[in-house]
Design a protein around this motif. Structure first.
Motif, short mmCIF file in Angstrom:
data_model
loop_
_atom_site.label_atom_id
_atom_site.label_comp_id
_atom_site.label_asym_id
_atom_site.label_seq_id
_atom_site.Cartn_x
_atom_site.Cartn_y
_atom_site.Cartn_z
N UNK A 178 1.02 3.88 -3.42
CA UNK A 178 0.15 4.97 -2.97
C UNK A 178 -0.20 5.94 -4.05
N UNK A 179 0.65 6.08 -5.09
CA UNK A 179 0.36 7.05 -6.14
C UNK A 179 -0.46 6.44 -7.28
N UNK A 180 -0.73 5.12 -7.21
CA UNK A 180 -1.50 4.48 -8.28
C UNK A 180 -2.89 4.12 -7.80
N UNK A 181 -2.96 3.45 -6.65
CA UNK A 181 -4.24 2.95 -6.14
C UNK A 181 -4.53 3.63 -4.81
N UNK A 182 -5.75 3.49 -4.30
CA UNK A 182 -6.07 4.09 -3.00
C UNK A 182 -5.15 3.60 -1.89
N UNK A 183 -4.90 4.47 -0.97
CA UNK A 183 -3.96 4.13 0.10
C UNK A 183 -2.99 5.28 0.27
N UNK A 242 8.48 12.66 -7.26
CA UNK A 242 8.95 12.32 -5.91
C UNK A 242 7.80 11.95 -4.99
N UNK A 243 6.59 11.75 -5.52
CA UNK A 243 5.48 11.36 -4.65
C UNK A 243 5.72 9.99 -3.99
N UNK A 246 1.92 7.62 -16.48
CA UNK A 246 0.98 7.25 -15.42
C UNK A 246 0.71 5.75 -15.40
N UNK A 247 0.27 5.25 -14.26
CA UNK A 247 -0.02 3.83 -14.00
C UNK A 247 1.23 2.98 -13.93
N UNK A 307 8.03 10.54 -1.00
CA UNK A 307 7.29 11.07 0.15
C UNK A 307 6.49 9.98 0.84
N UNK A 308 5.86 9.11 0.01
CA UNK A 308 5.04 8.04 0.58
C UNK A 308 5.88 7.11 1.43
N UNK A 323 0.84 -1.21 0.00
CA UNK A 323 0.00 0.00 0.00
C UNK A 323 0.86 1.25 0.00
N UNK A 345 5.36 9.52 -11.38
CA UNK A 345 4.84 10.55 -10.47
C UNK A 345 5.91 11.27 -9.69
N UNK A 385 9.01 12.40 -15.43
CA UNK A 385 8.13 11.85 -14.39
C UNK A 385 7.59 10.49 -14.73
#
Lengths: 171, 192
Positions: free
Chosen positions: B75-80, B157-158, B149-150, B161-162, B71, B155, B146
């Protein structure tokens, strides 16, 4: 939104049971009803991020509460009423409800937000950050200062627990 | 501080690298073995739960830890995200601690490690934020490419951070749990 109202009634019933039960463990378990109901409510409102976080934090809080309350003689008074406290509570509750009636009339109706700033996030978020989870792209890119503050809150909470639990200075 | 036999809880501040807690737990073991008849409840509790719970824990705790890491990383692809995944990782450690007792777990993860990871997570988050100065200003995404997507590596540096928030939240919540559990030990010791 019938299921939401059903969930809210369920949560209020759980809260009332938690107050009225004499046994501490049953009370803690009944508090969990309102938390898990809130998690389901988030799921019905299409916020899976919040639902996951609420569910997991609720489980953690239940474990900590059970560890903290079980087999410990906490002062739990069931007799004696303080009329002054009850009166003050009801007066403030009445004033709060009276004022919030006028304020809540001014808010936009449920499910129809104003969408001034969030319009930009919804339209441009995926192109600018390349993150498909828009919630994460908002809290970690557009609003990263907020997340820094949240991390600081948790850090302060841990330091606070360490400071309260320490042994030196409790003589 | 090294020669004192009375192990104070506050020693963790002055000597973060010493094995103070192991000493404290050994001391506590001696205390309980002397008064085995008095508090058998505490004794059985510190040893953990029954064999069934231990076996199930051995099977499930790795999966829970893996799910938390999943998770955090996705975190940057799916909920969580960092917070939810960090809480799940902390719950896996707490699961281990509830099943096997506090001595077994604190032998492996002492609270010095926990506080180290807590500080590491906060410093990592702030460090990545300050690295934005490479490109211009605070909290700026410093990745030029970056990715699509997917993808897992996308994404900017997200994900970093996660990961930082995941380390921080898991160690912080586990630290709160550990300190609240150890509070009982000291309170019981004061009563005797």
């Amino acid at each position: 939104m019938l299921e939401l109202e059903f969930l809210i009634i369920f949560m209020i019933l759980g809260a009332i049971i938690a107050i009225e039960t004499k046994d501490m463990l049953s009370s803690v378990v009944a508090v969990g009803i309102s938390g898990l109901g809130l998690s389901l409510a988030f799921l019905f409102l299409k916020a899976p991020d919040l639902a996951i976080t609420q569910l997991v934090v609720e489980i953690l809080c239940l474990i900590i509460l059970i560890r903290a309350t079980l087999r410990r003689d906490l002062p739990f008074s069931t007799s004696g009423r303080w009329y002054f406290n009850t009166t003050v509570t009801f007066v403030f509750l009445g004033a709060f409800l009276f004022l919030s009636y006028f304020i809540l009339k001014e808010l936009p109706s449920f499910g129809q937000p104003l969408m001034r700033v969030s319009e930009f996030y919804l339209n441009q978020g995926k192109n600018l950050t390349k993150a498909t989870n828009l919630v994460t792209s908002i809290i970690l890119n557009f609003r990263a200062y907020d997340t820094l503050g949240e991390a600081t809150v948790l850090f302060t909470a841990v330091i606070g627990v360490l400071a309260v639990v320490r042994k030196i200075g409790r003589k | 501080m090294a020669g004192s036999k009375e192990v104070e809880w506050g020693d963790i501040w002055h000597n973060p690298l010493g094995g103070k807690e192991r000493k404290m737990l050994e001391q506590k073991n001696n205390n309980t073995s002397e008064q085995k008849n008095k508090n058998t409840l505490e004794q059985t509790e510190s040893k953990g739960m029954s064999l069934i719970v231990k076996t199930i824990t051995r099977l499930t705790v790795g999966l829970i830890l893996l799910y938390g890491i999943y998770i955090v990383l996705h975190g940057h692809i799916s909920p969580g995200g960092g917070f939810a995944g960090g809480v799940i990782i902390a719950l896996s450690f707490i699961h281990l601690m509830l099943a096997f007792g506090k001595e077994e777990v604190l032998k492996r993860f002492s609270s010095e490690y926990i506080t180290f990871f807590e500080g590491l997570g906060a410093t990592l988050f702030l460090g990545i934020a300050i690295l934005g100065f490479l490109a211009g200003y605070f909290f700026l995404d410093f990745f030029v490419d970056k990715g699509a997507p997917f993808n897992l590596f996308s994404a900017g540096n997200i994900p970093l951070y996660n990961i930082a928030i995941g380390i921080k939240v898991s160690s912080g919540l586990f630290a709160i749990f550990v300190f609240l559990v150890l509070l009982r030990v000291i309170k019981d010791k004061d009563k005797q």
